[in-house]
Design a protein around this motif. Structure first.
Motif, PDB file in Angstrom:
ATOM      1  N   SER A  49      79.076  71.663  20.522  1.00 12.03           N
ATOM      2  CA  SER A  49      78.762  72.395  21.745  1.00 12.03           C
ATOM      3  C   SER A  49      78.897  71.499  22.979  1.00 12.03           C
ATOM      4  CB  SER A  49      77.326  72.956  21.667  1.00 12.03           C
ATOM      5  OG  SER A  49      76.879  73.319  22.938  1.00 12.03           O
ATOM      6  N   GLU A  50      79.965  71.753  23.764  1.00 12.21           N
ATOM      7  CA  GLU A  50      80.163  70.968  24.993  1.00 12.21           C
ATOM      8  C   GLU A  50      79.027  71.187  25.966  1.00 12.21           C
ATOM      9  OE1 GLU A  50      84.000  70.677  27.076  1.00 12.21           O
ATOM     10  OE2 GLU A  50      84.868  71.146  25.116  1.00 12.21           O
ATOM     11  N   GLN A  51      78.580  72.456  26.015  1.00  8.38           N
ATOM     12  CA  GLN A  51      77.478  72.808  26.918  1.00  8.38           C
ATOM     13  C   GLN A  51      76.204  72.051  26.533  1.00  8.38           C
ATOM     14  OE1 GLN A  51      76.858  76.985  26.664  1.00  8.38           O
ATOM     15  NE2 GLN A  51      76.218  77.134  28.793  1.00  8.38           N
ATOM     16  N   GLY A  52      75.958  71.978  25.236  1.00  7.15           N
ATOM     17  CA  GLY A  52      74.795  71.248  24.730  1.00  7.15           C
ATOM     18  C   GLY A  52      74.867  69.783  25.112  1.00  7.15           C
ATOM     19  N   LEU A  53      76.053  69.195  24.987  1.00  7.84           N
ATOM     20  CA  LEU A  53      76.208  67.777  25.329  1.00  7.84           C
ATOM     21  C   LEU A  53      76.005  67.561  26.827  1.00  7.84           C
ATOM     22  CD1 LEU A  53      79.296  66.813  23.111  1.00  7.84           C
ATOM     23  CD2 LEU A  53      76.939  66.026  22.829  1.00  7.84           C
ATOM     24  N   GLN A  54      76.500  68.515  27.633  1.00 16.38           N
ATOM     25  CA  GLN A  54      76.313  68.383  29.089  1.00 16.38           C
ATOM     26  C   GLN A  54      74.832  68.380  29.439  1.00 16.38           C
ATOM     27  OE1 GLN A  54      78.651  71.608  30.662  1.00 16.38           O
ATOM     28  NE2 GLN A  54      80.559  70.538  30.215  1.00 16.38           N
ATOM     29  N   GLN A  55      74.065  69.224  28.745  1.00 21.19           N
ATOM     30  CA  GLN A  55      72.622  69.291  28.998  1.00 21.19           C
ATOM     31  C   GLN A  55      71.940  67.979  28.586  1.00 21.19           C
ATOM     32  OE1 GLN A  55      71.043  71.571  30.687  1.00 21.19           O
ATOM     33  NE2 GLN A  55      68.999  70.674  30.340  1.00 21.19           N
ATOM     34  N   THR A  56      72.379  67.429  27.454  1.00 22.80           N
ATOM     35  CA  THR A  56      71.815  66.138  26.999  1.00 22.80           C
ATOM     36  C   THR A  56      72.093  65.066  28.056  1.00 22.80           C
ATOM     37  OG1 THR A  56      72.152  66.774  24.692  1.00 22.80           O
ATOM     38  CG2 THR A  56      71.845  64.429  25.114  1.00 22.80           C
ATOM     39  N   GLU A  57      73.317  65.075  28.573  1.00 20.35           N
ATOM     40  CA  GLU A  57      73.701  64.085  29.591  1.00 20.35           C
ATOM     41  C   GLU A  57      72.849  64.253  30.855  1.00 20.35           C
ATOM     42  OE1 GLU A  57      77.867  64.182  30.506  1.00 20.35           O
ATOM     43  OE2 GLU A  57      77.783  62.117  31.248  1.00 20.35           O
ATOM     44  N   LYS A  58      72.640  65.523  31.223  1.00 20.75           N
ATOM     45  CA  LYS A  58      71.831  65.814  32.416  1.00 20.75           C
ATOM     46  C   LYS A  58      70.404  65.290  32.226  1.00 20.75           C
ATOM     47  CE  LYS A  58      70.524  69.786  35.116  1.00 20.75           C
ATOM     48  NZ  LYS A  58      70.366  71.216  34.990  1.00 20.75           N
ATOM     49  N   GLU A  59      69.842  65.570  31.033  1.00 22.51           N
ATOM     50  CA  GLU A  59      68.455  65.151  30.785  1.00 22.51           C
ATOM     51  C   GLU A  59      68.321  63.632  30.680  1.00 22.51           C
ATOM     52  OE1 GLU A  59      66.302  67.415  27.807  1.00 22.51           O
ATOM     53  OE2 GLU A  59      67.335  69.257  28.428  1.00 22.51           O
ATOM     54  N   ALA A  60      69.428  62.953  30.378  1.00 27.30           N
ATOM     55  CA  ALA A  60      69.370  61.484  30.283  1.00 27.30           C
ATOM     56  C   ALA A  60      69.241  60.854  31.659  1.00 27.30           C
ATOM     57  CB  ALA A  60      70.615  60.966  29.571  1.00 27.30           C
ATOM     58  N   GLY A  61      69.590  61.587  32.714  1.00 28.97           N
ATOM     59  CA  GLY A  61      69.467  61.084  34.092  1.00 28.97           C
ATOM     60  C   GLY A  61      70.197  59.765  34.256  1.00 28.97           C
ATOM     61  N   ALA A  62      69.485  58.766  34.837  1.00 25.33           N
ATOM     62  CA  ALA A  62      70.123  57.470  35.118  1.00 25.33           C
ATOM     63  C   ALA A  62      70.553  56.767  33.835  1.00 25.33           C
ATOM     64  CB  ALA A  62      69.150  56.588  35.900  1.00 25.33           C
ATOM     65  N   LEU A  63      69.879  57.074  32.712  1.00 24.38           N
ATOM     66  CA  LEU A  63      70.219  56.410  31.444  1.00 24.38           C
ATOM     67  C   LEU A  63      71.568  56.874  30.892  1.00 24.38           C
ATOM     68  CD1 LEU A  63      66.717  56.475  29.693  1.00 24.38           C
ATOM     69  CD2 LEU A  63      67.918  54.468  30.580  1.00 24.38           C
ATOM     70  N   SER A  64      72.146  57.919  31.515  1.00 21.14           N
ATOM     71  CA  SER A  64      73.429  58.433  31.000  1.00 21.14           C
ATOM     72  C   SER A  64      74.549  57.397  31.154  1.00 21.14           C
ATOM     73  CB  SER A  64      73.799  59.752  31.666  1.00 21.14           C
ATOM     74  OG  SER A  64      74.000  59.533  33.024  1.00 21.14           O
ATOM     75  N   ALA A  65      74.287  56.335  31.910  1.00 28.83           N
ATOM     76  CA  ALA A  65      75.287  55.253  32.003  1.00 28.83           C
ATOM     77  C   ALA A  65      75.506  54.623  30.629  1.00 28.83           C
ATOM     78  CB  ALA A  65      74.810  54.197  32.995  1.00 28.83           C
ATOM     79  N   GLN A  66      74.514  54.704  29.761  1.00 22.70           N
ATOM     80  CA  GLN A  66      74.615  54.123  28.400  1.00 22.70           C
ATOM     81  C   GLN A  66      75.001  55.178  27.358  1.00 22.70           C
ATOM     82  OE1 GLN A  66      74.200  50.881  28.144  1.00 22.70           O
ATOM     83  NE2 GLN A  66      73.763  50.871  30.347  1.00 22.70           N
ATOM     84  N   LEU A  67      75.391  56.381  27.837  1.00 24.30           N
ATOM     85  CA  LEU A  67      75.643  57.510  26.924  1.00 24.30           C
ATOM     86  C   LEU A  67      77.113  57.921  26.974  1.00 24.30           C
ATOM     87  CD1 LEU A  67      74.320  60.025  25.282  1.00 24.30           C
ATOM     88  CD2 LEU A  67      74.314  61.162  27.511  1.00 24.30           C
ATOM     89  N   SER A  68      77.712  58.153  25.822  1.00 26.71           N
ATOM     90  CA  SER A  68      79.038  58.793  25.801  1.00 26.71           C
ATOM     91  C   SER A  68      78.918  60.084  25.019  1.00 26.71           C
ATOM     92  CB  SER A  68      80.089  57.873  25.158  1.00 26.71           C
ATOM     93  OG  SER A  68      79.743  57.579  23.816  1.00 26.71           O
ATOM     94  N   CYS A  69      79.664  61.112  25.455  1.00 25.31           N
ATOM     95  CA  CYS A  69      79.580  62.421  24.794  1.00 25.31           C
ATOM     96  C   CYS A  69      80.924  62.736  24.141  1.00 25.31           C
ATOM     97  CB  CYS A  69      79.235  63.501  25.814  1.00 25.31           C
ATOM     98  SG  CYS A  69      77.537  63.334  26.388  1.00 25.31           S
ATOM     99  N   HIS A  70      80.874  63.223  22.913  1.00 26.43           N
ATOM    100  CA  HIS A  70      82.083  63.485  22.134  1.00 26.43           C
ATOM    101  C   HIS A  70      82.007  64.893  21.555  1.00 26.43           C
ATOM    102  CE1 HIS A  70      82.717  59.088  22.254  1.00 26.43           C
ATOM    103  NE2 HIS A  70      81.398  59.083  22.229  1.00 26.43           N
ATOM    104  N   ALA A  71      82.743  65.818  22.182  1.00 25.29           N
ATOM    105  CA  ALA A  71      82.735  67.201  21.682  1.00 25.29           C
ATOM    106  C   ALA A  71      83.659  67.291  20.478  1.00 25.29           C
ATOM    107  CB  ALA A  71      83.204  68.144  22.780  1.00 25.29           C
ATOM    108  N   MET A  72      83.102  67.682  19.358  1.00 26.30           N
ATOM    109  CA  MET A  72      83.894  67.712  18.125  1.00 26.30           C
ATOM    110  C   MET A  72      83.199  68.533  17.055  1.00 26.30           C
ATOM    111  SD  MET A  72      84.576  64.403  15.709  1.00 26.30           S
ATOM    112  CE  MET A  72      84.920  64.699  13.988  1.00 26.30           C
ATOM    113  N   ASP A  73      84.022  69.233  16.252  1.00 22.78           N
ATOM    114  CA  ASP A  73      83.501  69.897  15.055  1.00 22.78           C
ATOM    115  C   ASP A  73      83.520  68.844  13.942  1.00 22.78           C
ATOM    116  OD1 ASP A  73      83.114  71.273  12.707  1.00 22.78           O
ATOM    117  OD2 ASP A  73      84.476  72.915  13.207  1.00 22.78           O
ATOM    118  N   ILE A  74      82.349  68.470  13.451  1.00 22.31           N
ATOM    119  CA  ILE A  74      82.307  67.360  12.475  1.00 22.31           C
ATOM    120  C   ILE A  74      82.959  67.705  11.137  1.00 22.31           C
ATOM    121  CG2 ILE A  74      80.337  66.075  13.428  1.00 22.31           C
ATOM    122  CD1 ILE A  74      78.619  67.513  11.231  1.00 22.31           C
TER     123      ILE A  74
END
Ligand SMILES: NC(=O)c1ccc[n+]([C@@H]2O[C@H](COP(=O)([O-])OP(=O)(O)OC[C@H]3O[C@@H](n4cnc5c(N)ncnc54)[C@H](O)[C@@H]3O)[C@@H](O)[C@H]2O)c1
Length: 268
Positions: free
Chosen positions: A38-63
């Motif tokens: 879920s790309e939308q889900g990852l975007q929300q995770t990134e948003k909630e990470a706030g300033a810490l998102s500098a240490q976060l990478s998001c990878h949209a993929m069906d595992i």
């Protein structure tokens, strides 16, 4: 394994327990590769990470798409330089029906996401984890992986498979720097039913409230505590602890108790 300064990949990090794990790991000073369909889900995770998102990478993929695993690993290494941990958290439940009624597509979907994807992610990540001074694999099973829940028999079988896969993997890796932990959550307050595309069980609000749910944040903090202690197994919540105790002493009594108390989960 100590979490600070480590790079940890988590599947299913776009919702629920996975998002809570990603945010808690960032707060503990880790770099996080969040993986989700879920790309939308990852975007929300990134948003909630706030300033810490500098240490976060998001990878949209069906595992379940195993051809994409090498590319995923390459992208994580390119961004973070190394990989020290993998948390196999993504999972779906099955429709609340009996095995007799469950359709082949639903059976395959649950096994592909909950079990086979975990196997192939481990096979892809392991060579990289073995190169690290210390590393960790955490697999999220379920209380339903040791206890039969009516209307979730294939889900339970997929999680039981994750349990033994994890325990076997741990034994195989004992003489390496890679530690392995299996996690058995009880009921956790997430939207797994909706996210799995499954009709909610036909039970009343009052009945539903009987299943006291833990918050995803509390579940994440228990899981990370187990990871830092290199725990063999982690039981999340008083329900999981109680049923583990009961099932190991009196498996038939525990199975009958769950059958009686949870048969209203079945959508007939
Ligand atoms: N919530 C509970 O009560 C509970 C209890 C026991 C075990 N668990 C297990 O905990 C884990 C997390 O569950 P949750 O409750 O946070 O669920 P959730 O639905 O909130 O999160 C699961 C995430 O996995 C992702 N996902 C599903 N299929 C995917 C795929 N093919 N590829 C990539 N990502 C995919 C979803 O998009 C979602 O973001 C699951 O493995 C679940 O079986 C949950």
């Amino acid at each position: 394994m100590k979490i600070a300064q480590k790079t940890i990949a988590i599947t299913g990090a776009g919702n629920g327990i996975g998002r809570a794990l990603a945010l808690a790991l960032l707060q503990k000073g880790a770099r996080v590769a969040a993986i989700d369909i879920s790309e939308q889900g990852l975007q929300q995770t990134e948003k909630e990470a706030g300033a810490l998102s500098a240490q976060l990478s998001c990878h949209a993929m069906d595992i379940t798409n195993k051809q994409q695993i090498p590319g995923l690993i390459e992208a994580i290494l390119h961004r973070h330089g190394c990989i020290d941990g993998l948390i196999n958290n993504a999972g779906v439940i099955q429709p609340f029906v009996t095995i007799k009624e469950l359709e082949e597509n639903d059976i395959n979907r649950v096994m592909n996401i909950n079990f086979f994807a975990v196997v192939y992610l481990i096979k892809g990540f392991l060579p990289h984890l073995l190169q690290r001074p210390e590393a960790h694999i955490v697999n999220i099973s379920s209380m339903g992986g040791f206890l039969p829940v009516p209307g979730q028999s294939i889900y339970g079988a997929s999680k039981a498979a994750v349990k033994l896969l994890t325990e076997g993997l741990r034994s195989e890796l004992l003489n390496t720097g890679v530690r392995v932990t299996v996690v058995f959550p009880g009921a956790v307050d997430t939207e797994i039913t909706k996210n799995s595309g499954v009709q909610p069980p036909k039970m009343s609000e009052k009945e539903f409230k009987k299943y006291k749910s833990l918050s995803a944040d509390t579940a994440a903090s228990i899981i990370l505590c187990g990871m830092e202690k290199n725990a063999f197994r982690v039981l999340v919540g008083s329900d999981a602890k109680f049923m583990d105790f009961l099932y190991r002493l009196w498996p038939k009594m525990a199975a009958n108790y769950i059958q009686r108390s949870m048969q209203s989960l079945l959508n007939r």
